[in-house]
Design an enzyme around this catalytic site. Structure first.
Site, PDB file in Angstrom:
ATOM      1  N   GLU A 248       0.824  -1.212   0.000  1.00  0.00           N
ATOM      2  CA  GLU A 248       0.000   0.000   0.000  1.00  0.00           C
ATOM      3  C   GLU A 248       0.856   1.258   0.000  1.00  0.00           C
ATOM      4  OE1 GLU A 248      -2.983   2.404   2.962  1.00  0.00           O
ATOM      5  OE2 GLU A 248      -3.040   0.220   3.079  1.00  0.00           O
TER       6      GLU A 248
ATOM      7  N   CYS B  76      -8.428   2.808   8.231  1.00  0.00           N
ATOM      8  CA  CYS B  76      -9.761   2.368   7.822  1.00  0.00           C
ATOM      9  C   CYS B  76     -10.598   1.942   9.033  1.00  0.00           C
ATOM     10  CB  CYS B  76      -9.665   1.268   6.771  1.00  0.00           C
ATOM     11  SG  CYS B  76      -9.606  -0.411   7.402  1.00  0.00           S
TER      12      CYS B  76
ATOM     13  N   ASN C  76      -2.279  -5.265   9.406  1.00  0.00           N
ATOM     14  CA  ASN C  76      -3.348  -5.041  10.389  1.00  0.00           C
ATOM     15  C   ASN C  76      -3.459  -6.205  11.365  1.00  0.00           C
ATOM     16  OD1 ASN C  76      -6.076  -6.699   9.785  1.00  0.00           O
ATOM     17  ND2 ASN C  76      -5.041  -6.308   7.854  1.00  0.00           N
TER      18      ASN C  76
END
EC number: 1.17.7.4
Length: 321
Positions: free
Chosen positions: A126, A194, A224
């Site tokens: 990312e 997010c 995550n």
């Protein structure tokens, strides 16, 4: 043994969309299908698709000219999109919309002449994609200590963005330091981390202190998922990040009365259920669902697939509860 089963856990809306996109691409175009990088960072998911004729690439030049290529949920840089066009690939963009949001913010700030300070982990897919939107204007910040070493052209024209899967607490420590050093720093209108990442971390923070051990379903390269294990440890409860039930070491469970089970946003419910079955079979565990928040977010399929979706009804074993 008692098992506290955290909710929310597992797949987020972006991961659901990416997996459904790949399933639909297989049903519509047939194998082989190529994916740039792993569709999501999960060994179980990647193996599932490899067995069905999907090839995961780290170099887009390895995709045969004219083939079908899917961009993963983590997003890609403009250079990769251009390479796909040059090779006449049928490109399907399964980038998570929340990642796309960060890309658009990077473009906006770069056009306005800002230096962009991207909070994230070096080498993460990312981060590579986001930095690729404005490579000359973007600096990576991985820790509060990095802030002190930053050199920018104009300290009144800086902005920060974040990788979407960071630890909320870690990101806030860096953001606080950035605001101290750059009082005029611009920020995104809404946090880049997010909702799913925040919610899963909140659940672990609230439940870990009630358990003797935490098991986090997720792969080692899942940012995550790793954060969930770290957060449990910070709360004083030992944690193990595992791909599935086969990774559980019985020694971990000696003398353990309460286990917290959760899963990162890229881990399918299948592996959670296998873990629960093992705990029930071996330790006579009772499972107590613990709902901290409910989630109802969903994202549309990539536009390249929407016409096919109307013709082909596809369900994936990976997205079933």
């Amino acid at each position: 043994m008692k098992v506290l089963l955290a909710s929310p856990r597992g797949f987020c809306a972006g991961v659901n969309m990416a997996i459904e996109s790949l399933e639909l691409a297989l049903a519509s175009f047939g194998a082989p299908i190529y994916v740039y990088h792993e569709i999501v960072h999960n060994r179980y998911v990647v193996s599932h698709f490899k067995d069905r004729g999907v090839t995961f690439l780290d170099d887009i030049e390895d995709a045969p000219e004219g083939s079908t290529l899917l961009f993963s949920a983590h997003g890609v840089s403009p250079l990769i999109r251009e390479a796909a066009r040059r090779r006449n690939l049928t490109a399907i963009d399964a980038t998570c919309p929340l990642v796309t949001k960060v890309h658009l913010e990077a473009i906006k700030y770069a056009k306005a002449g800002y230096t962009i300070l991207l909070i994230g982990h070096e080498g993460h897919d990312e981060v590579i994609g986001t930095m690729g939107e404005a490579p000359e204007a973007t600096l990576l910040v991985e820790s509060p200590e990095d802030v002190d070493r930053l050199k920018v052209a104009d300290e009144k024209k800086v902005a920060y963005l974040t990788q979407t899967t960071l630890s909320v607490d870690d990101a806030n420590r860096i953001i606080d330091r950035l605001k101290q050093r750059f009082p005029h720093i611009a920020a995104p209108p809404k946090s880049d981390i997010c909702y799913a990442t925040s919610n899963r971390q909140e659940a672990v923070a609230k439940l870990a202190t009630q358990a003797d051990l935490t098991l986090v379903l997720g792969s080692q390269n899942s940012s995550n998922s790793a954060r969930l294990a770290e957060l449990s440890t910070e709360c004083g409860t030992p944690a193990h990040l595992i791909d599935g039930a086969g990774d559980i070491d019985p020694a971990w469970l000696e003398g353990v009365e309460t286990v917290l089970v959760t899963a990162g946003a890229s881990a399918p419910e299948t592996v959670v259920n296998e873990c629960l079955d093992l705990l029930r079979d071996r330790y006579n565990a009772t499972v107590e669902p613990q709902v901290i928040r409910t989630e109802s977010v969903s994202f549309p399929l990539p536009r390249e697939l929407r016409g096919h979706a109307a013709e082909t009804e596809v369900t994936s074993v990976l997205t079933r509860s």
